[in-house]
Design an enzyme around this catalytic site. Structure first.
Site, PDB file in Angstrom:
ATOM      1  N   ILE A  71       0.426   8.477   0.190  1.00  0.00           N
ATOM      2  CA  ILE A  71      -0.179   7.542   1.132  1.00  0.00           C
ATOM      3  C   ILE A  71       0.925   6.752   1.836  1.00  0.00           C
ATOM      4  O   ILE A  71       1.835   6.244   1.182  1.00  0.00           O
ATOM      5  CB  ILE A  71      -1.113   6.530   0.425  1.00  0.00           C
ATOM      6  CG1 ILE A  71      -2.143   7.251  -0.450  1.00  0.00           C
ATOM      7  CG2 ILE A  71      -1.786   5.630   1.450  1.00  0.00           C
ATOM      8  CD1 ILE A  71      -3.119   8.108   0.288  1.00  0.00           C
ATOM      9  N   LYS A  72       0.826   6.688   3.154  1.00  0.00           N
ATOM     10  CA  LYS A  72       1.714   5.830   3.928  1.00  0.00           C
ATOM     11  C   LYS A  72       0.895   4.649   4.443  1.00  0.00           C
ATOM     12  O   LYS A  72      -0.129   4.829   5.095  1.00  0.00           O
ATOM     13  CB  LYS A  72       2.314   6.604   5.104  1.00  0.00           C
ATOM     14  CG  LYS A  72       3.162   5.753   6.050  1.00  0.00           C
ATOM     15  CD  LYS A  72       3.736   6.606   7.183  1.00  0.00           C
ATOM     16  CE  LYS A  72       4.390   5.756   8.260  1.00  0.00           C
ATOM     17  NZ  LYS A  72       4.954   6.565   9.359  1.00  0.00           N
ATOM     18  N   THR A  73       1.351   3.439   4.113  1.00  0.00           N
ATOM     19  CA  THR A  73       0.614   2.254   4.527  1.00  0.00           C
ATOM     20  C   THR A  73       1.588   1.117   4.776  1.00  0.00           C
ATOM     21  O   THR A  73       2.808   1.309   4.735  1.00  0.00           O
ATOM     22  CB  THR A  73      -0.444   1.877   3.472  1.00  0.00           C
ATOM     23  OG1 THR A  73      -1.318   0.891   4.001  1.00  0.00           O
ATOM     24  CG2 THR A  73       0.200   1.357   2.190  1.00  0.00           C
TER      25      THR A  73
END
Length: 293
Positions: free
Chosen positions: A204-206
């Site tokens: 996940i990229k956040t």
């Protein structure tokens, strides 16, 4: 269907308890994946540290010629040896990255409206699985809009990429995009990261925000923090340090590297935080020393 009314609000994220797996792979939540998936994830996350420095230069797919990315053929060769992963479109990779590059490749496979259109939430899948295989991608990056008009189609895109990737052992990177009506709060990112992970994304990229430790604890796959808008080098290093202290497994920096006056030195300073456990102050001193004229 589960009824959201009456659900207990869980406050205990056990942030001091390490994630429990059934294996010894250094990538969170990947112990039960097949060999091919693990090999790709090992290309992304350094086996010695379990972390990664990604360099994102896929901005052109909706922004066109971005300041700092006008000449990819000049910039990318300067940075290739200073990061762990290149995150880019297939067009940029095929034209501006030499095929002898031996590190990780995060291939942008979603696309949508340009900056001319105010609503960027309606994307489609622009790269099929066959071309991702031809590109030898280590993961496929899909923009995911939670809380936006295009949420349903976005989740459909993500699910199709995950399903295709699972057939051929290519991980999916879910990129959290903030809908126009959503605030960048811990509550929102807990919701968005968990939804994307539960749908099967492997990374996940956040964004970094308050209570980041709780977001990481509640997400069963590794989180990589996006650099976001251009900050001063000192502020970007502080954000990087806070992210790693909060449990991120890496940074995906774009503008905070390519729009720096010293992009190579900035990439190295980020790497010191990610892999050498430098504090932001130590990384800032390293950066200043390297950029002395």
């Amino acid at each position: 269907m589960a009824d959201k009314d009456g659900l207990k609000v869980q406050k205990n994220y056990h942030i001091d308890v390490p994630f429990k797996t059934n294996g010894n792979l250094h990538v969170k939540g990947a112990a039960n994946l097949d060999w091919g998936m693990k090999k790709h994830l090992t290309n992304i996350f350094n086996p010695k540290t379990g972390n990664t420095v990604m360099f994102a230069f896929d901005h052109g797919y909706f922004m066109g010629s971005v300041s700092g990315l006008e000449r990819l053929d000049i910039l990318i060769p300067q940075l290739m040896d200073h990061v762990d992963v290149l995150m880019a479109t297939r067009g940029a990779l095929r034209t501006c990255v030499k095929p002898n590059f031996k590190k990780g490749i995060a291939l942008r496979v979603s696309a949508g409206s340009s900056m001319i259109n105010e609503d960027l939430s309606h994307e489609l899948i622009s790269v099929d699985i066959e071309d991702a295989i031809r590109m030898n991608a280590d993961c496929m990056a899909v923009q995911t809009f939670i809380g936006a008009d295009g949420q349903l189609s976005s989740i459909d895109n993500l699910s199709k990429v995950i399903n295709a990737g699972n057939r051929y052992s290519i991980p999916t990177l879910g990129v959290i995009a903030v809908g126009k009506n959503m605030e960048r709060t811990a509550q929102y990112f807990k919701l968005a990261t968990r939804i994307v992970a539960e749908l099967g994304a492997h990374i996940i990229k956040t964004y970094y925000c308050d209570d980041f430790e709780e977001i990481v604890a509640a997400c069963p796959v590794p989180i990589v923090v996006a650099g976001g808008k251009k900050l001063s080098e000192k502020d970007a290093l502080l954000m990087a340090y806070k992210s790693m202290q909060g449990g991120a497994r890496g940074l995906d920096m774009g503008r905070n590297i390519f729009q720096s006056n010293n992009p190579v030195e900035m990439a190295d300073a980020i790497g010191k935080i990610v892999h050498k456990k430098f504090t932001d102050k130590e990384a800032w001193e390293y950066f200043r020393e390297k950029t002395k004229k």
